[in-house]
Structures are given as C-alpha cells and as structure tokens.
Design an enzyme around this catalytic site. Structure first.
Site, PDB file in Angstrom:
ATOM      1  N   GLU A  39       0.805  -1.219   0.000  1.00  0.00           N
ATOM      2  CA  GLU A  39       0.000   0.000   0.000  1.00  0.00           C
ATOM      3  C   GLU A  39       0.841   1.274   0.000  1.00  0.00           C
ATOM      4  O   GLU A  39       0.328   2.362  -0.258  1.00  0.00           O
ATOM      5  CB  GLU A  39      -0.921   0.009   1.232  1.00  0.00           C
ATOM      6  CG  GLU A  39      -1.994  -1.057   1.230  1.00  0.00           C
ATOM      7  CD  GLU A  39      -3.100  -0.788   0.234  1.00  0.00           C
ATOM      8  OE1 GLU A  39      -3.119   0.305  -0.360  1.00  0.00           O
ATOM      9  OE2 GLU A  39      -3.949  -1.687   0.042  1.00  0.00           O
TER      10      GLU A  39
ATOM     11  N   GLU B 229       7.609 -22.205   6.683  1.00  0.00           N
ATOM     12  CA  GLU B 229       7.997 -21.402   7.842  1.00  0.00           C
ATOM     13  C   GLU B 229       9.065 -22.083   8.687  1.00  0.00           C
ATOM     14  O   GLU B 229       9.678 -21.442   9.549  1.00  0.00           O
ATOM     15  CB  GLU B 229       6.784 -21.096   8.712  1.00  0.00           C
ATOM     16  CG  GLU B 229       6.199 -22.288   9.446  1.00  0.00           C
ATOM     17  CD  GLU B 229       5.089 -21.855  10.389  1.00  0.00           C
ATOM     18  OE1 GLU B 229       5.255 -22.045  11.599  1.00  0.00           O
ATOM     19  OE2 GLU B 229       4.066 -21.328   9.911  1.00  0.00           O
TER      20      GLU B 229
END
Length: 267
Positions: free
Chosen positions: A78, A108
């Site tokens: 953004e 992960e």
C-alpha cells in the site's frame, strides 16, 4: 503454554447462535486496542530508528509466515500508491509469492531461507528488519532476524506472546498480548488484528515523518483511478482556490498534488 495457543475463554462455540458468536467475537476484539496501546513506546523507538535510516537510503523490510507474512506484504504494497514511494517498504513471506494465496507446506520451518530471500534485495546495514510472528517462535523469522543482527541491521519483532523467542532475539520487541483467541489458536483473529494495527502505525508514521503527508493530505499518492484523481483535484482546489477543471488539468499535467501545487505557486 503460550498465550496465543491457550484455550479460548468461550466453551461450546458450535452450540452458540450466530448472534452469540458475533457478540462474543466483538467482545474479544475490543481487547486489541488496549494491548496495542501498551506497545506504543516500542513502536516509537522503531519508527525513529527507521526514519533515521531511510534518510540515509535505507529501507524497511517485513518478514513473516502465513497470516503474519501476508499482513506484512499487504502493508508494504500500500505504500507506493498511498505515498508515491517505491521500494522503501518491502514485505516477504515464507514460501515466496505463491504463499500469499495458498499455504506452502513447511515453508515457515526453514530457518535459513529468510536471509536468502533478503539477500536478493542487497540488504545492508542501513536497512531495518521487522519480524512478524504471532507465536514469536517461527523459524523463518528467527533465522532472518539472527542473520540481520549479525550484519548490523536494526531489528524489531511484532508478536502476541510476552517474552517470546522473537522478543529476545531483536533489539526492539513489540508485544501486543491480546489473550487467547475466540477460536483456540486461530491467530488470524485478534493477533492478526493487532499486527495489522501495528503495521499501519509503523509505516504511516514513517511516511509522515519522511515528509510524504502535508497537513493531513496524501500529496504524493499515485493517480491510479478516477476516485484518486478526483480526490487530488479537490486537494488542489483547496490549496490554490482554482476551479475544478483547472485544478484537474494541473494535477494531470504534473502527476501529483505536491508537484501541481508547487507549479501553481511558482508562477
């Protein structure tokens, strides 16, 4: 047992009505803001260190897995359209871009992979690395943080467990202890909300302190659609007193509110 893995304060969710589920979730969500407020001093320290490094050409990196990684990427993505800044805030997720939409098995758990991912960006001591992990024990994040500290980066960690491995590994631990999740262990809920609020605070404050907001306006936003062109036009009208058509033409000619206003007053 860690707070994020503790049993929900509510029993028999499957026997609740829709209204009961919604009201109880809302009651739990109300706890998030208080937890985030307690973390503001640590966030302030991170922002100050990040702005100092950004002024020297440094960047802010987020790393995480699953929901945490996605939230970091969301925040980073953004920044260019909102503030007109490219490549200053970068989000990475365990498993790469395909993990944004679909879980990548065991990604992960690869402790060395985060640093390999970061090296592709020529990461250096002017940069800042923020590890995001609700549990505070994700190997991908811990491995990246460890290597970053070895290489002189400023490091911070966002977690929802007090005294976690991540908090112990970073220079700036940011802990938002929101309590057990409504659905036991579902950290995309309160923990995810807390992480999103913290990321908003970090990146927005950095951009304001870097001069990317004037007054309360996003004067460097990218003009990617009609709504934003209209918003920018009205900002220019407010700043210059021009009528809509002239303000819009000025905006489109210069590409940003900041440049358009500067051009108007330089005449």
């Amino acid at each position: 047992m860690s707070t994020t893995e503790s049993s929900s304060l509510y029993e028999h969710l499957d026997q609740m009505s829709a209204r009961e589920i919604l009201e109880n979730m809302n009651q739990e969500d109300a706890k998030v803001h208080a937890a985030v407020a307690l973390a503001i001093p640590a966030v302030e320290k991170l922002v100050e260190g990040t702005v100092e490094r950004m002024k020297k050409g440094g960047r802010l990196f987020y790393i995480g897995a699953g929901t945490s990684g996605r939230l970091g990427i969301l925040d980073a993505s953004e920044i260019p359209p909102t503030y007109g800044v490219e490549g200053k805030v970068i989000g990475l997720i365990a498993g790469g871009d395909r993990a944004i939409r679909k879980a990548v098995e065991a990604a992960e758990d690869h402790e060395q992979q985060a640093w390999e991912d970061l090296k592709a960006f020529d990461i250096n001591e002017n940069d800042v690395l923020v590890g995001i992990a609700a549990s505070g024990r994700t190997p991908y994040v811990l491995g990246g943080i460890a290597k970053a500290r070895e290489n002189g980066l400023l490091t911070a960690g966002i977690t929802c467990n007090a005294g976690s491995k991540l908090s112990q590994a970073v220079e700036i631990p940011i802990e938002a202890v929101v309590g057990p999740e409504f659905v036991t262990g579902s950290t995309r809920m309160k923990a995810g909300t807390a992480q999103k609020l913290l990321l908003n605070m970090i990146s927005t404050t950095c951009m304001i302190r870097m001069g990317r907001v004037k007054g309360n306006r996003m004067v460097d936003m990218q003009l990617t659609n009609e709504k934003l062109v209209d918003r920018g036009t009205k900002m220019i009208m407010e700043a210059t007193g021009l009528e809509y058509g002239k303000a819009e033409a000025l905006l489109l000619a210069h590409g940003s509110v900041r440049k358009a206003v500067a051009a108007h007053f330089s005449k």
